[in-house]
Motif scaffolding. Structure first.
Motif, mmCIF file in Angstrom:
data_model
loop_
_atom_site.group_PDB
_atom_site.id
_atom_site.type_symbol
_atom_site.label_atom_id
_atom_site.label_comp_id
_atom_site.label_asym_id
_atom_site.label_seq_id
_atom_site.Cartn_x
_atom_site.Cartn_y
_atom_site.Cartn_z
ATOM 1 N N ALA A 121 119.239 52.551 32.823
ATOM 2 C CA ALA A 121 119.018 52.170 34.222
ATOM 3 C C ALA A 121 117.965 53.064 34.865
ATOM 4 O O ALA A 121 117.106 52.595 35.627
ATOM 5 N N GLN A 122 117.996 54.348 34.557
ATOM 6 C CA GLN A 122 116.991 55.263 35.094
ATOM 7 C C GLN A 122 115.615 54.962 34.524
ATOM 8 O O GLN A 122 114.612 55.044 35.241
ATOM 9 N N ALA A 123 115.563 54.588 33.257
ATOM 10 C CA ALA A 123 114.285 54.239 32.634
ATOM 11 C C ALA A 123 113.671 53.003 33.277
ATOM 12 O O ALA A 123 112.451 52.810 33.233
ATOM 13 N N LEU A 124 114.515 52.168 33.876
ATOM 14 C CA LEU A 124 114.042 50.962 34.552
ATOM 15 C C LEU A 124 113.664 51.238 36.007
ATOM 16 O O LEU A 124 113.435 50.308 36.784
ATOM 17 N N SER A 125 113.612 52.518 36.373
ATOM 18 C CA SER A 125 113.216 52.955 37.723
ATOM 19 C C SER A 125 114.156 52.430 38.801
ATOM 20 O O SER A 125 113.713 52.019 39.881
ATOM 21 N N SER A 126 115.443 52.447 38.518
ATOM 22 C CA SER A 126 116.439 51.990 39.479
ATOM 23 C C SER A 126 116.653 53.052 40.559
ATOM 24 O O SER A 126 116.964 54.199 40.257
ATOM 25 N N GLN A 127 116.499 52.661 41.812
ATOM 26 C CA GLN A 127 116.762 53.575 42.914
ATOM 27 C C GLN A 127 118.264 53.734 43.165
ATOM 28 O O GLN A 127 118.719 54.773 43.625
ATOM 29 N N HIS A 128 119.003 52.669 42.896
ATOM 30 C CA HIS A 128 120.460 52.701 43.043
ATOM 31 C C HIS A 128 121.074 52.077 41.794
ATOM 32 O O HIS A 128 120.544 51.100 41.253
ATOM 33 N N ILE A 129 122.185 52.631 41.344
ATOM 34 C CA ILE A 129 122.910 52.092 40.196
ATOM 35 C C ILE A 129 124.318 51.745 40.663
ATOM 36 O O ILE A 129 125.051 52.616 41.147
ATOM 37 N N LEU A 130 124.682 50.472 40.529
ATOM 38 C CA LEU A 130 125.939 49.969 41.067
ATOM 39 C C LEU A 130 126.895 49.548 39.955
ATOM 40 O O LEU A 130 126.473 48.984 38.942
ATOM 41 N N ALA A 131 128.180 49.809 40.175
ATOM 42 C CA ALA A 131 129.229 49.381 39.248
ATOM 43 C C ALA A 131 130.397 48.843 40.054
ATOM 44 O O ALA A 131 130.699 49.350 41.141
ATOM 45 N N TYR A 132 131.064 47.826 39.519
ATOM 46 C CA TYR A 132 132.184 47.179 40.198
ATOM 47 C C TYR A 132 133.492 47.544 39.491
ATOM 48 O O TYR A 132 133.548 47.628 38.266
ATOM 49 N N ALA A 133 134.564 47.720 40.291
ATOM 50 C CA ALA A 133 135.889 47.976 39.725
ATOM 51 C C ALA A 133 136.930 47.283 40.588
ATOM 52 O O ALA A 133 136.914 47.394 41.822
ATOM 53 N N ASN A 134 137.840 46.554 39.940
ATOM 54 C CA ASN A 134 138.893 45.836 40.651
ATOM 55 C C ASN A 134 139.827 46.824 41.335
ATOM 56 O O ASN A 134 140.218 47.842 40.757
ATOM 57 N N ILE A 135 140.200 46.524 42.578
ATOM 58 C CA ILE A 135 141.029 47.453 43.353
ATOM 59 C C ILE A 135 142.410 47.630 42.740
ATOM 60 O O ILE A 135 143.100 48.613 43.034
ATOM 61 N N ARG A 136 142.835 46.698 41.892
ATOM 62 C CA ARG A 136 144.167 46.804 41.281
ATOM 63 C C ARG A 136 144.167 47.705 40.052
ATOM 64 O O ARG A 136 145.241 48.016 39.537
ATOM 65 N N HIS A 137 142.990 48.116 39.586
ATOM 66 C CA HIS A 137 142.930 48.886 38.356
ATOM 67 C C HIS A 137 142.543 50.333 38.651
ATOM 68 O O HIS A 137 141.363 50.695 38.699
ATOM 69 N N GLN A 138 143.570 51.137 38.861
ATOM 70 C CA GLN A 138 143.350 52.525 39.244
ATOM 71 C C GLN A 138 142.621 53.319 38.158
ATOM 72 O O GLN A 138 141.860 54.237 38.465
ATOM 73 N N ASP A 139 142.851 52.983 36.894
ATOM 74 C CA ASP A 139 142.176 53.711 35.813
ATOM 75 C C ASP A 139 140.663 53.505 35.883
ATOM 76 O O ASP A 139 139.884 54.447 35.675
ATOM 77 N N ALA A 140 140.239 52.269 36.175
ATOM 78 C CA ALA A 140 138.807 51.983 36.275
ATOM 79 C C ALA A 140 138.197 52.700 37.476
ATOM 80 O O ALA A 140 137.091 53.253 37.395
ATOM 81 N N LEU A 141 138.921 52.707 38.592
ATOM 82 C CA LEU A 141 138.434 53.404 39.781
ATOM 83 C C LEU A 141 138.315 54.898 39.512
ATOM 84 O O LEU A 141 137.314 55.531 39.875
ATOM 85 N N ALA A 142 139.342 55.458 38.856
ATOM 86 C CA ALA A 142 139.317 56.896 38.544
ATOM 87 C C ALA A 142 138.179 57.231 37.589
ATOM 88 O O ALA A 142 137.532 58.280 37.719
ATOM 89 N N PHE A 143 137.922 56.347 36.610
ATOM 90 C CA PHE A 143 136.839 56.547 35.653
ATOM 91 C C PHE A 143 135.510 56.705 36.390
ATOM 92 O O PHE A 143 134.712 57.610 36.084
ATOM 93 N N LEU A 144 135.264 55.847 37.369
ATOM 94 C CA LEU A 144 134.011 55.903 38.110
ATOM 95 C C LEU A 144 133.949 57.125 39.024
ATOM 96 O O LEU A 144 132.926 57.801 39.116
ATOM 97 N N HIS A 145 135.062 57.406 39.713
ATOM 98 C CA HIS A 145 135.058 58.529 40.651
ATOM 99 C C HIS A 145 134.807 59.855 39.952
ATOM 100 O O HIS A 145 134.161 60.750 40.502
ATOM 101 N N LYS A 146 135.284 59.979 38.718
ATOM 102 C CA LYS A 146 135.080 61.218 37.965
ATOM 103 C C LYS A 146 133.638 61.373 37.480
ATOM 104 O O LYS A 146 133.255 62.452 37.032
ATOM 105 N N ARG A 147 132.882 60.298 37.576
ATOM 106 C CA ARG A 147 131.514 60.314 37.032
ATOM 107 C C ARG A 147 130.469 60.072 38.116
ATOM 108 O O ARG A 147 129.439 59.447 37.888
ATOM 109 N N ALA A 148 130.757 60.590 39.298
ATOM 110 C CA ALA A 148 129.791 60.625 40.412
ATOM 111 C C ALA A 148 129.497 59.264 41.023
ATOM 112 O O ALA A 148 128.432 59.062 41.604
#
Length: 328
Positions: A121-148
């Protein structure tokens, strides 16, 4: 944990390989993986082979460079993890996805895939990098929060049940709505696609004429509407249709609404709701049998706007939190 068990897990991790996605070789394995993930997570994602094939041909997407898979060394056809990035060339942001087979989670696979995807994504000169996580899946939310990754907005799927009446749209003084005219209104609609969703996460920052022509090839122009001020200025748009895709998926006639857009200077919850109700009424007039369910997709809308939709009878079905990576 015994020494034998620890050694077994170490061997498993050592046998995992990461490589670029191979379009010809990996599609069956990807379909199988996404099906297993959906069965486990129940997020409502469309993981059919047809849909996954279409995603490989999104504008600006190079699956061989933008995708990575995790496999077991001695079973290369079995994909246990997948990561991908999609950046439309004219947009500043990139969307990313990482998914891991439920039986292989918590072994560092998702984190390693994410590293490759972020680099791409950085090589593609992305100014913002977005990821989606379902609100019911706490593990997915935690995975993202731990990685900035930090939440910035939401994607919301809503449904107006067949038994719910659609209230009449009430227009604030000075505003009217009319149907889109393909022979005359294309420049106006293009302007709306570029201004009416300005500042809302999840939308393209810039829509070209070529891209809009491609979008319109898949849509019924009769279901597109333009919001007009008393002076004749176009300041918003909304769209509805009888959805062949949703009707097949749900096993019954189903309508679809693309959430309305309004240029920033004219945004109000009243105008958003009025457009939505107008399009919903039109959709129900197109059904061969009534009443029908109508589904609505919203990207980045203000929570107060969604609250107005709920008060009108729409219910939230699924919601995903849009996260932005702050590690750049």
């Amino acid at each position: 944990m015994t020494e034998t068990t620890h050694q077994g897990l170490t061997n498993q991790r050592d046998s995992i390989q990461l490589r670029h996605f191979d379009v010809d070789r990996d599609l069956p394995g990807l379909v199988q993986l996404q099906t297993i993930i959906e069965e486990a997570d129940q997020t409502g994602e469309d993981v059919s082979e047809e849909t996954l094939k279409a995603q490989l041909h999104l504008p600006g997407h190079d699956p061989a460079q933008d995708g990575w898979v995790a496999t077991i060394a001695h079973e290369q056809e079995q994909i246990i993890g997948f990561g991908t990035v999609w950046k439309v060339p004219q947009n500043a942001h990139a969307d990313i996805y990482v998914g891991v087979h439920p039986a292989w989670r918590r072994q560092g696979i998702g984190g390693k895939l994410l590293q490759h995807i972020l680099q791409r994504a950085q090589a593609l000169s992305s100014q913002h990098i977005l990821a989606y996580a379902n609100i019911r899946h706490q593990d997915a939310l935690a995975f993202l929060h731990k990685r900035a990754f930090a939440p910035v907005a939401s994607y919301t799927l809503m449904r107006l049940a067949a038994e719910k009446q659609v209230p009449q749209a009430e227009w604030p003084a000075g505003y009217t709505i009319r149907q889109y005219r393909p022979e005359a209104d294309f420049p106006l609609l293009l302007d709306m696609y570029n201004r009416a969703f300005q500042g809302l996460w999840g939308h393209w920052e810039h829509v070209t004429a070529e891209a809009l022509h491609g979008i319109l090839e898949q849509e019924n122009p009769a279901g597109i509407f333009l919001l007009i001020t008393q002076s004749g200025e176009v300041v918003g748009t909304c769209r509805g249709e009888m959805s062949e895709h949703l009707s097949t998926k749900r096993g019954k006639e189903t309508g679809y609404l693309d959430a309305p857009g309004i240029v920033p200077a004219h945004r109000s919850t009243k105008l958003y709701l009025s457009q939505l109700l107008y399009a919903a009424h039109w959709v129900r007039t197109q059904a061969s049998q009534t009443p029908i369910d109508i589904e609505l997709e919203s990207w980045g809308d203000d929570p107060q706007v969604l609250s107005e939709y709920q008060q009108a009878g729409f219910e939230k079905v699924e919601q995903q939190v849009i996260h932005r990576w702050s590690g750049q």
